[in-house]
Design an enzyme around this catalytic site. Structure first.
Site, PDB file in Angstrom:
ATOM      1  N   GLN A 163       0.826  -1.211   0.000  1.00 34.39           N
ATOM      2  CA  GLN A 163       0.000   0.000   0.000  1.00 34.39           C
ATOM      3  C   GLN A 163       0.857   1.257   0.000  1.00 34.39           C
ATOM      4  OE1 GLN A 163      -3.001  -0.179   3.071  1.00 34.39           O
ATOM      5  NE2 GLN A 163      -3.591  -2.252   2.512  1.00 34.39           N
ATOM      6  N   CYS A 164       1.855   1.263  -0.847  1.00 34.39           N
ATOM      7  CA  CYS A 164       2.831   2.347  -0.935  1.00 34.39           C
ATOM      8  C   CYS A 164       2.732   2.974  -2.322  1.00 34.39           C
ATOM      9  CB  CYS A 164       4.223   1.732  -0.702  1.00 34.39           C
ATOM     10  SG  CYS A 164       5.616   2.853  -0.921  1.00 34.39           S
ATOM     11  N   GLY A 165       3.104   4.223  -2.420  1.00 34.21           N
ATOM     12  CA  GLY A 165       3.141   4.858  -3.733  1.00 34.21           C
ATOM     13  C   GLY A 165       4.111   4.171  -4.685  1.00 34.21           C
ATOM     14  N   LEU A 166       5.069   3.427  -4.129  1.00 34.60           N
ATOM     15  CA  LEU A 166       6.055   2.720  -4.952  1.00 34.60           C
ATOM     16  C   LEU A 166       5.657   1.274  -5.253  1.00 34.60           C
ATOM     17  CD1 LEU A 166       9.278   4.040  -3.177  1.00 34.60           C
ATOM     18  CD2 LEU A 166       8.221   4.899  -5.270  1.00 34.60           C
ATOM     19  N   THR A 167       4.498   0.834  -4.747  1.00 30.98           N
ATOM     20  CA  THR A 167       4.055  -0.546  -4.940  1.00 30.98           C
ATOM     21  C   THR A 167       4.073  -0.985  -6.409  1.00 30.98           C
ATOM     22  OG1 THR A 167       2.775  -0.497  -2.902  1.00 30.98           O
ATOM     23  CG2 THR A 167       2.147  -2.162  -4.518  1.00 30.98           C
TER      24      THR A 167
END
Length: 160
Positions: free
Chosen positions: A35-39
């Site tokens: 659930q990360c912007g980098l996922t």
């Protein structure tokens, strides 16, 4: 501990994995989160796996929930998310801490071997470490470094 093969880790299915099983391989070790912007980097990591696995690359994903609770699920949820959304086929492991007193020994070694901007700490999800066939760390990459940008270094490490 002096090389990748000195470590063990719990696989995402709960079995104990001896990292010496990757001896002779080039290994990309990454702390991941769902659930990360980098996922979306999972896609690039899977592409590296598909492109270079036959030449000896192994990508190892280590979910971590130490950065703003961006990996809240349990191992079954993480595995299902990775497969469903990104077709992840590379080995994934149980959640680990990468910083602090409870940091997994592998991550302590990686950080001690190649410090980053924060010295002995991991800055964020998707920090990457490239490990050579000899089990030694070649380089460390920032979380924002797209997996595709590692292709040149991976190819050099894979070269005979």
């Amino acid at each position: 501990m002096t090389s990748l093969s000195d470590f063990k880790a719990t696989a995402i299915d709960g079995t104990e994995a001896d990292l010496s099983s990757y001896d002779g391989k080039v290994v990309l070790v990454v702390n991941t989160a769902s659930q990360c912007g980098l996922t979306p980097q999972y896609q690039g990591l899977q592409e590296l796996h598909e492109t270079y696995a036959d030449q000896g690359l192994v990508v190892l994903g280590f979910p971590c929930d130490q950065f703003r609770n961006q990996e809240p699920g349990d191992e079954a949820e993480i595995a299902e998310f990775c497969e469903r959304n990104y077709g992840v086929e590379f080995p994934m492991f149980a959640k680990v801490d990468v910083n602090g007193k409870g940091a997994h020994p592998l991550w302590k070694w990686l950080k001690d071997t190649k410090g980053g901007i924060l010295g002995g700490s991991i800055k964020w999800n998707f920090t990457k470490f490239l490990v050579g066939r000899d089990g030694q760390v070649i380089d460390r990459y920032a979380p924002t470094t797209e997996p595709a940008k590692l292709a040149g270094d991976i190819e050099k490490a894979l070269a005979p």
